[in-house]
Design a protein around this motif. Structure first.
Motif, PDB file in Angstrom:
ATOM      1  N   ASP A 201     -51.446  61.401  -5.696  1.00 43.59           N
ATOM      2  CA  ASP A 201     -51.349  61.987  -7.034  1.00 43.59           C
ATOM      3  C   ASP A 201     -52.032  63.348  -7.023  1.00 43.59           C
ATOM      4  O   ASP A 201     -52.782  63.695  -6.104  1.00 43.59           O
ATOM      5  N   MET A 202     -51.756  64.105  -8.072  1.00 45.12           N
ATOM      6  CA  MET A 202     -52.326  65.433  -8.245  1.00 45.12           C
ATOM      7  C   MET A 202     -52.623  65.608  -9.729  1.00 45.12           C
ATOM      8  O   MET A 202     -51.778  65.332 -10.571  1.00 45.12           O
ATOM      9  N   ILE A 203     -53.839  66.051 -10.041  1.00 47.59           N
ATOM     10  CA  ILE A 203     -54.247  66.187 -11.437  1.00 47.59           C
ATOM     11  C   ILE A 203     -54.852  67.570 -11.654  1.00 47.59           C
ATOM     12  O   ILE A 203     -55.451  68.153 -10.750  1.00 47.59           O
ATOM     13  N   GLU A 204     -54.686  68.072 -12.849  1.00 49.30           N
ATOM     14  CA  GLU A 204     -55.149  69.414 -13.163  1.00 49.30           C
ATOM     15  C   GLU A 204     -56.671  69.459 -13.244  1.00 49.30           C
ATOM     16  O   GLU A 204     -57.311  68.568 -13.797  1.00 49.30           O
ATOM     17  N   ALA A 209     -65.471  64.983 -13.942  1.00 54.65           N
ATOM     18  CA  ALA A 209     -64.789  64.340 -15.063  1.00 54.65           C
ATOM     19  C   ALA A 209     -63.322  64.099 -14.750  1.00 54.65           C
ATOM     20  O   ALA A 209     -62.757  63.057 -15.111  1.00 54.65           O
ATOM     21  N   VAL A 210     -62.680  65.055 -14.076  1.00 53.10           N
ATOM     22  CA  VAL A 210     -61.252  64.916 -13.755  1.00 53.10           C
ATOM     23  C   VAL A 210     -61.027  63.736 -12.821  1.00 53.10           C
ATOM     24  O   VAL A 210     -60.167  62.877 -13.059  1.00 53.10           O
ATOM     25  N   PHE A 211     -61.785  63.668 -11.729  1.00 51.53           N
ATOM     26  CA  PHE A 211     -61.615  62.583 -10.766  1.00 51.53           C
ATOM     27  C   PHE A 211     -62.042  61.250 -11.358  1.00 51.53           C
ATOM     28  O   PHE A 211     -61.396  60.215 -11.136  1.00 51.53           O
ATOM     29  N   THR A 235     -70.505  67.481  -4.916  1.00 49.85           N
ATOM     30  CA  THR A 235     -71.266  66.365  -5.490  1.00 49.85           C
ATOM     31  C   THR A 235     -70.503  65.662  -6.603  1.00 49.85           C
ATOM     32  O   THR A 235     -70.677  64.456  -6.815  1.00 49.85           O
ATOM     33  N   GLY A 236     -69.648  66.400  -7.336  1.00 48.84           N
ATOM     34  CA  GLY A 236     -68.902  65.786  -8.434  1.00 48.84           C
ATOM     35  C   GLY A 236     -68.009  64.661  -7.980  1.00 48.84           C
ATOM     36  O   GLY A 236     -67.941  63.596  -8.629  1.00 48.84           O
ATOM     37  N   ALA A 241     -66.942  58.835  -7.607  1.00 47.78           N
ATOM     38  CA  ALA A 241     -66.600  57.682  -6.768  1.00 47.78           C
ATOM     39  C   ALA A 241     -67.671  56.601  -6.849  1.00 47.78           C
ATOM     40  O   ALA A 241     -67.362  55.402  -6.878  1.00 47.78           O
ATOM     41  N   THR A 242     -68.934  56.993  -6.906  1.00 49.67           N
ATOM     42  CA  THR A 242     -70.019  56.018  -7.002  1.00 49.67           C
ATOM     43  C   THR A 242     -69.952  55.235  -8.308  1.00 49.67           C
ATOM     44  O   THR A 242     -70.185  54.023  -8.333  1.00 49.67           O
ATOM     45  N   GLU A 243     -69.611  55.917  -9.389  1.00 47.71           N
ATOM     46  CA  GLU A 243     -69.578  55.261 -10.694  1.00 47.71           C
ATOM     47  C   GLU A 243     -68.346  54.377 -10.879  1.00 47.71           C
ATOM     48  O   GLU A 243     -68.435  53.308 -11.490  1.00 47.71           O
ATOM     49  N   GLU A 244     -67.202  54.813 -10.383  1.00 47.14           N
ATOM     50  CA  GLU A 244     -65.961  54.065 -10.615  1.00 47.14           C
ATOM     51  C   GLU A 244     -65.567  53.158  -9.460  1.00 47.14           C
ATOM     52  O   GLU A 244     -64.803  52.216  -9.651  1.00 47.14           O
TER      53      GLU A 244
END
Length: 436
Positions: A201-204, A209-211, A235-236, A241-244
């Motif tokens: 997938d590709m997201i703007e 926050a986006v990921f 780091t974002g 990834a750590t949270e979700e």
């Protein structure tokens, strides 16, 4: 005497019209176009309303762009019979949905050829439009609609994903700055050696926050099945990834780790150059002449390159460059070590040496040490999971760069995302001609 190895020529079979429910009755070859006259194979005389048998009234012509044969675009001139029911006074036409969708201008075989050309052969929409003999807008709309229905919207496209990679990608350069997207790559086939990576997938945008939002939108069962997330040093992405994906292991791939060390080496070389000469490097300056040699692995150096470095490091003023170069080479050697355990120990030793105290003059190594200490677990996780790297993600980014170049750029992000998924989505088994 007839040859047993060949059958009688059949234009219907050769042009694959039997798959569309059509029969060829004539042809006309022109310099830039081939026209095949067809009729619908099955009669359709029964009334849609009352079921009575109708009478043939007249015929109408429906023109469809077909897959090209040779250098000529091929057009199907389909004669469609119309019927009239004397009982309920209704009229209808023969059913041609097997040949093309209602009101479509391209046959189903033509659409398959166009989609295969874009996905498999990496043709531009301009080339596909020329092959079909239609306008660019008609070809583009048809390819995107067919690709979205058959490939992009496939409900099983995310099945079996266990390893993903995430990275940023510039999709458009503007005077006000670059516009970014976040790309998510399926690295599962590479990790388990079953095939190449593919674009998921590709997201703007490019941010935590986006990921994080994209991950949150995925089903819980899918997120729980993710084992590894390969990423760069941003780091974002790590925090999202750590949270979700609390069960997944974050891996900082070797490409970006070595790049951090390489950037530190470049910055150190430029700083020393400015301090010694008060200007940027010139072609005859020793530090500038050795800029490429400094990035070559120690095991790949030629005798001439090794002598050049010995002369360079013999100068006392270049000791900071030599120290930074030594760390760079130790990191490369750790990744090239065949034994993963030894390689992990070597990388751990590099991180510990940089974290235990770097002399103040080595500014670049101090900054590198803080970064490696903060991401030590992610850096060392690579050695426990061989084959997990974000390198295939960079390769797909390169393919998308080629796509942008072939299309001379994109202005519509939705269109760019759809074309990117067709280009690098890994849908080859779905449209390969042997499986049609």
């Amino acid at each position: 005497m007839p040859c047993t190895a060949f059958g009688k020529p059949d234009l219907t079979t050769f042009c694959r019209l039997d798959e569309l429910g059509l029969v060829a009755v004539g042809q006309r070859l022109e310099l830039n176009r081939a026209t095949i006259e067809c009729r619908v194979a099955e009669a359709d005389p029964w009334c849609r309303k009352c079921g009575a048998e109708g009478k043939a009234r007249d015929t109408v012509i429906r023109r469809l762009a077909h897959e090209p044969f040779g250098h000529r675009p091929t057009v199907l001139m389909v004669r469609v019979r119309r019927y009239r029911c004397d009982h309920c006074r209704s009229t209808w036409r023969q059913d041609t949905t097997a040949a093309a969708r209602p009101r479509a201008k391209i046959s189903r075989t033509g659409l398959t050829w166009a989609l295969q050309g874009v996905v498999l052969d990496h043709l531009t929409v301009t080339r596909v439009a020329a092959g079909l003999g239609v306008s660019w807008s008609a070809a583009n709309a048809a390819v995107l609609a067919e690709g979205r229905q058959r490939l992009i919207d496939d409900s099983g496209r995310f099945d079996g994903v266990r390893v993903i990679g995430v990275d940023e990608h510039v999709w458009r350069h503007t005077r006000r700055g670059d516009k970014y997207v976040t790309v998510i790559i399926d690295l599962t086939p590479v990790r388990y050696k079953t095939g190449p990576s593919r674009l998921l997938d590709m997201i703007e945008g490019r941010s935590k926050a986006v990921f994080k939002r994209w991950l949150a939108d995925q089903p819980r069962a899918w997120r729980d099945g993710i084992e590894v997330v390969a990423m760069d040093g941003f780091t974002g992405f790590k925090t999202a990834a750590t949270e979700e994906l609390p069960k997944a292991t974050a891996v900082m791939d070797p490409f970006h780790v070595v790049r951090l060390a390489g950037d530190a080496l470049d910055v150190c070389r430029r700083r020393v150059q400015q301090h010694l000469h008060g200007r940027r490097g010139r072609k005859n300056d020793p530090l500038y002449k050795a800029r490429r040699t400094l990035h070559t692995g120690a095991g790949l150096l030629t005798d001439r390159q090794r002598d050049r470095l010995n002369v360079l490091f013999a100068v006392e003023d270049h000791v900071e460059v030599e120290a930074t170069w030594g760390i760079y080479q130790r990191m490369i050697a750790a990744y090239r070590e065949p034994d993963r355990k030894i390689g992990k120990m070597a990388m751990q030793a590099v991180i510990d040496s940089l974290a235990s105290g770097v002399p103040p003059p080595l500014i670049e190594l101090g900054k590198l040490g803080r970064t490696l200490k903060h991401r030590a677990a992610d850096v060392l996780a690579f050695f426990d999971r061989p084959g997990t790297s974000n390198g295939p993600t960079e390769a797909i980014n390169g393919r998308l760069e080629h796509l942008r170049g072939s299309a001379l750029g994109f202005r519509n992000l939705t269109n760019y995302i759809a074309r990117s998924l067709l280009e690098a989505g890994g849908f080859r088994p779905l449209v390969h001609p042997q499986t049609r």
